[in-house]
Design an enzyme around this catalytic site. Structure first.
Site, PDB file in Angstrom:
ATOM      1  N   SER A 724       0.842  -1.083   0.057  1.00  0.00           N
ATOM      2  CA  SER A 724      -0.019   0.002   0.071  1.00  0.00           C
ATOM      3  C   SER A 724       1.039   1.138   0.154  1.00  0.00           C
ATOM      4  O   SER A 724       1.830   1.449  -1.083  1.00  0.00           O
ATOM      5  CB  SER A 724      -0.936  -0.180   1.164  1.00  0.00           C
ATOM      6  OG  SER A 724      -1.895   1.058   1.096  1.00  0.00           O
ATOM      7  N   ASP A 798      -9.157  -4.515  -6.021  1.00  0.00           N
ATOM      8  CA  ASP A 798      -8.654  -3.604  -5.029  1.00  0.00           C
ATOM      9  C   ASP A 798      -9.781  -2.477  -4.492  1.00  0.00           C
ATOM     10  O   ASP A 798     -10.132  -2.048  -5.455  1.00  0.00           O
ATOM     11  CB  ASP A 798      -7.580  -2.886  -5.040  1.00  0.00           C
ATOM     12  CG  ASP A 798      -6.854  -2.268  -3.968  1.00  0.00           C
ATOM     13  OD1 ASP A 798      -7.597  -1.797  -3.105  1.00  0.00           O
ATOM     14  OD2 ASP A 798      -5.647  -2.245  -3.916  1.00  0.00           O
ATOM     15  N   HIS A 832      -7.581  -5.384  -1.210  1.00  0.00           N
ATOM     16  CA  HIS A 832      -6.366  -4.847  -1.086  1.00  0.00           C
ATOM     17  C   HIS A 832      -5.388  -5.613  -0.468  1.00  0.00           C
ATOM     18  O   HIS A 832      -4.296  -5.491  -0.622  1.00  0.00           O
ATOM     19  CB  HIS A 832      -6.839  -3.534  -0.205  1.00  0.00           C
ATOM     20  CG  HIS A 832      -5.668  -2.577  -0.025  1.00  0.00           C
ATOM     21  ND1 HIS A 832      -5.038  -1.987  -1.024  1.00  0.00           N
ATOM     22  CD2 HIS A 832      -4.983  -2.059   1.251  1.00  0.00           C
ATOM     23  CE1 HIS A 832      -4.041  -1.153  -0.668  1.00  0.00           C
ATOM     24  NE2 HIS A 832      -3.875  -1.196   0.849  1.00  0.00           N
TER      25      HIS A 832
END
Length: 916
Positions: A724, A798, A832
């Site tokens: 991330s 995601d 994610h």
């Protein structure tokens, strides 16, 4: 206790890879190190990594209200990809499994075991909950207030649509027998938002699918008209990059179809009473005296630019037997909440029951229109009022705040703690108020500090459970002393690491006495809960009983009960080590300094048995995540403990501590530098991100220099990675500090900040307000500078704001357009974070393949000093060819090197066998 997230998977696409034979995802390849690196199917990492990931998970624990029983909630290992492949609807920021009528990809428990907690702290034999259908998937396990029953949802055979939906079950704790709550087979739980809650010991309030609901709406083949959005009123509406938003009228109808709920009160004897009309209820909360229900629902008009949390909201009070009492508010659509931190919705918010009263409401109202940029005093006002006020009775102002409201810890009419904070200044305050007094006792500030200053954290008040099932501040009597004491539990951050504590705090004088502290030499022990709160009446210090969790670098977390005055620990769990092959790993919290004087910390992990003086430096994996600070002092404070157990998740960089360097190699594992602090500091009026690249590189240089000078890492064999915002960091470092790292791994990142123009992470300026910052921070804009190998991994689904999958797609295309050595792997059905066993194993294989090729076998440089690598002198960079022909040539050389290395090892083994 919350259940862990478990997801599901299916075949994965690998982008920009050579043709290769697909493997059987259920059978690991015989020799991972020798696999064709262009294979398209799911692959498996080496056995030493795979075995750790496949280790069975430990159960979750849940204590009864009376603290005399413990549930062991059993969990499974990683789910298969087929579960993630189930259809899901992406509506209004929510992902819905239409078959179950719940949030998609819910984790679940596979069984429930009940243990009696004996007086001596030992556990009785396990009593299994029985009567459940085969293959039951259990969710939302809750105790009744008297601890005699459990409620939970069950879904079973997913081949049958009706059986896939959730039903409420109840179990008798004494016998362990479970049964359905509803007599009718057609009543199912609607778990899109809330699910069910105990009203009293024999009644539950349940969100159900309306019995009158028909088939899902059908999408029109031909739309009724164009999709139109308008801002003819010239409203200023700035929103972050939300995902899964409604797109058209069909999405609106589908969201309403799945989210609409009928509230019902169901008794254990089978009787059912509807509460109100069907609506999209997002929460429901019975009053502590069990007489009223506070419900929150959302309604049309919906929005195409914000998620459902900002839809029009209605809050109402009902009696527990279904009679409407009153409406507290009906808030309009909130599309215009400013992106500035601490901005909030206009009108009433944080509406809830007082935990210390039978049926008294409280809420907060902003005085700045919800806009944090507006200067006003007070900024927030807290109000309170009975559920059924007298005629013309107005709400009472409980307290006024100049910062943003952050919550209340209730105790009684004489004591409550109110919290307020402000992000820009990192200021946080705690107020002492007397809710029952009007003017005789003035509120006063108890603590006023910086939220970044962890060393000054006084701790949080411990709470005790009331007979109504609420939690209030635990007042403690200290023998005959008439003072008002509370228990403050804190992490105890110090320059040597966290040393958790428990203080006896006099709320009137501010004097405190440390009555317990973790053993700082070997163990890390934290306070979990108060165990002596099950009885009404006064709580005395010499009768105190607390639950703690205790761990060390090499010992798994176990739970203990400490009883006063002896404070003798009693161990109640004995969980095995989850990965005994790493039981003797080496862990050290290290400190070093950035060139601007900021103190930095990191946790250095070394493989079991490794000795740098004998074995020499190892390849090193650096894994981190930047953070923003307002002061250098706060940025330099130590966070974490050197004695914490090294928990290793399915995609943890610590897995490479177990990785052997090729077949029969005497060297085992990587050095792993985990979480080196990368503070991005903006003191005073300065914005931290305006010097993001400079501070990022400086922090990385200090970390790399430290591991090289310690002799545990080789300068040309240090890889950088992150997830991330950590992926964003890794890409930036390869662009702006190519002299530091030989390769990079970036998972689920965002690389072009112009695609998140209304703020990202902790940046609340827009692209138009800080154009230079947005551009300079974006590694996409520096793709032409990246010459070191970079592996990009991203979930195809995601749903995290800002990290759209196209961020990796476009970044890869930019890299490829400049001839960069790069690889992009898109994981089908993954969000994610990654969940399915196939996906996780493949991510580990890709990562291991990358590290073996471009870190372990990267031997083009023989750097002997730590300064050469840091300064980026000529010849200190590893050899990277940015043409397809050169890449293939380098890969062929590396394959040959690995082949002869392994062949030599095999010959040596056979020679030894012949000798014996």
């Amino acid at each position: 206790m919350p259940s862990s997230r478990i997801h599901n998977l299916v075949p994965v696409n690998a982008v920009a890879v050579e043709d290769g034979a697909a493997s059987n995802a259920s059978d690991p390849p015989a020799s991972p190190e020798n696999q064709d690196l262009g294979a398209n199917g799911y692959q498996f990492p080496p056995p030493e990594i795979r075995d750790i990931v496949d280790a069975p998970p430990l159960p979750a624990l849940s204590f009864s209200p009376q603290r005399d029983k413990i549930l062991f909630l059993k969990r499974r290992s990683l789910p298969p990809l087929a579960e993630l492949a189930r259809p899901e609807e992406k509506l209004a920021g929510v992902r819905i499994d239409g078959k179950c009528n719940s949030r998609s990809r819910m984790s679940f428990y596979t069984g429930i075991g009940i243990h009696l907690l004996n007086a001596d702290g030992t556990l009785g034999p396990e009593k299994e909950i029985t009567g459940l259908p085969h293959g039951a998937k259990i969710n939302f396990v809750t105790w009744s207030k008297d601890g005699r029953h459990l409620s939970f949802s069950v879904r079973a055979d997913e081949d049958d649509d009706s059986r896939s939906k959730l039903k409420v079950w109840v179990a008798d704790v004494e016998t362990g027998k479970a049964r359905l709550l509803f007599h009718s087979p057609d009543v199912y739980v609607n778990a899109v938002f809330d699910n069910f809650v105990w009203v009293n010991n024999s009644t539950l309030l349940v969100c159900t699918i309306p019995l009158s609901r028909g088939e899902p709406p059908k999408k029109r083949l031909v739309p009724s008209g164009p999709k139109i959005q308008s801002n003819e009123q010239k409203n200023v509406i700035q929103t972050r990059t939300f995902q899964d938003l409604l797109k058209d009228e069909y999405d609106e109808d589908l969201f309403e179809y799945y989210a609409t709920t009928q509230l019902v009160v169901a008794s254990l004897d089978g009787s059912v009473q509807p509460i109100g009309p069907p609506a999209i209820y997002t929460s429901m909360e019975p009053s502590p005296d069990e007489q009223y229900i506070l419900s929150t629902s959302i309604h049309r008009p919906f929005s195409f630019i914000v998620p459902c949390g900002r839809f029009p909201k209605k809050v109402q009070v009902w009696t527990a037997n279904g009679k409407f009492v009153r409406e507290l508010c009906d808030l309009p659509l909130a599309e215009d909440i400013p992106i500035t931190f601490n901005s909030v919705r206009k009108g009433m918010r944080s509406i809830n029951w007082r935990a210390d009263k039978p049926s008294t409401l409280y809420w907060v109202e902003t005085q700045d229109g919800g806009d944090a940029k507006v200067e006003v005093s007070p900024r927030d006002i807290i109000y309170t009022q009975p559920a059924v006020p007298l005629e013309n009775e107005q709400p009472i102002i409980l307290h006024k705040l100049d910062l943003r409201y952050g919550g209340i810890s209730w105790c009684d009419d004489s004591l409550a703690l109110v919290y307020e904070s402000w992000y820009k200044t990192r200021k946080i305050r705690t107020w002492v108020i007397s809710p029952g007094s009007r003017e005789d006792i003035s509120p006063r500030i108890l603590f006023d500090r910086s939220s970044e200053d962890v060393y000054s954290d006084p701790g949080s008040p411990m709470l005790r459970r009331t007979s109504a099932g609420t939690y209030v501040i635990a007042k403690v009597k200290n023998s005959d002393d008439e003072g008002i004491y509370v228990l403050l539990s804190g992490i105890g951050a110090t320059p040597e690491g966290n040393i958790p504590f428990l203080d006896l705090f006099d709320i009137n004088t501010g004097n405190k006495e440390r009555i317990w502290q973790s053993d700082k030499d070997k163990y890390y022990e934290t306070i979990v809960a108060l165990m002596s709160d099950q009885n009404e009446g006064e709580l005395y210090l010499n009768q105190l009983k607390i639950l703690t969790s205790k761990e060390s670098k090499t010992e798994n977390t176990q739970y203990f009960i400490l009883s006063w005055p002896e404070k003798k620990p009693c161990q109640i769990t004995n969980f095995p080590h989850p990965y005994p092959q790493l039981a003797s790993l080496q862990k050290e919290m290290i400190r070093y300094q950035r060139k601007d004087g900021v103190q930095l910390t990191a946790t250095l992990y070394l493989p079991p048995g490794y000795d740098p003086s004998k074995d020499g430096p190892l390849p090193c994996l650096v894994w981190s995540y930047p953070g923003e600070f307002k002061s250098k002092d706060a940025a330099g404070q130590v966070r974490g403990s050197p004695n914490e157990f090294a928990g290793i998740g399915p995609t943890s960089p610590l897995l490479w501590l177990a990785r052997r360097q090729g077949f029969f190699s005497p060297l085992a594992g990587f050095a792993v530098l985990s979480g080196p602090t990368i503070p991005i500091i903006g003191e005073g009026d300065e914005e931290a991100n305006d010097r993001y690249v400079e501070q990022l590189v400086s922090s990385a240089e200090a970390a790399v220099e430290e591991v090289i000078c310690r002799g545990v890492a080789r300068a040309e064999k240090i890889a950088i990675g992150g997830h991330s915002y950590g992926a964003f960091m890794a890409a930036n470092l390869l662009a702006h500090a190519p002299h530091l790292f030989c390769c990079g791994i970036a998972r689920s990142g965002a690389y072009n900040r112009t695609l998140t123009p209304f703020g990202f992470q902790n940046e609340d300026r827009t692209l138009w307000e800080a154009t230079t910052t947005y551009v300079e921070m974006s590694p996409f804009m520096s793709a032409h500078k990246i010459k070191k190998p970079i592996l990009l991994i991203h979930g195809e689904e995601d749903n995290n704001p800002g990290t759209l999958t196209m961020q990796s797609d476009r970044f890869f295309n930019a890299l490829k357009g400049h001839g960069a050595l790069s690889r992009l792997v898109i994981l089908p059905f993954e969000s994610h974070g990654y969940a399915a066993r196939e996906s996780i194993m493949h991510v580990l294989w890709e990562t291991d393949r990358w590290l073996q090729r471009y870190c372990v076998l990267n031997s083009s440089v023989d750097s002997t000093t730590c300064t050469d690598n840091i300064k980026g002198t000529e010849g200190s960079e590893s050899k990277v060819v940015d043409t397809a022909e050169g890449v293939r040539e380098l890969e062929d050389q590396q394959k040959i090197t690995l082949y002869f290395s392994q062949r030599s090892s095999l010959c040596l083994v056979f020679a030894l066998i012949l000798l014996y």
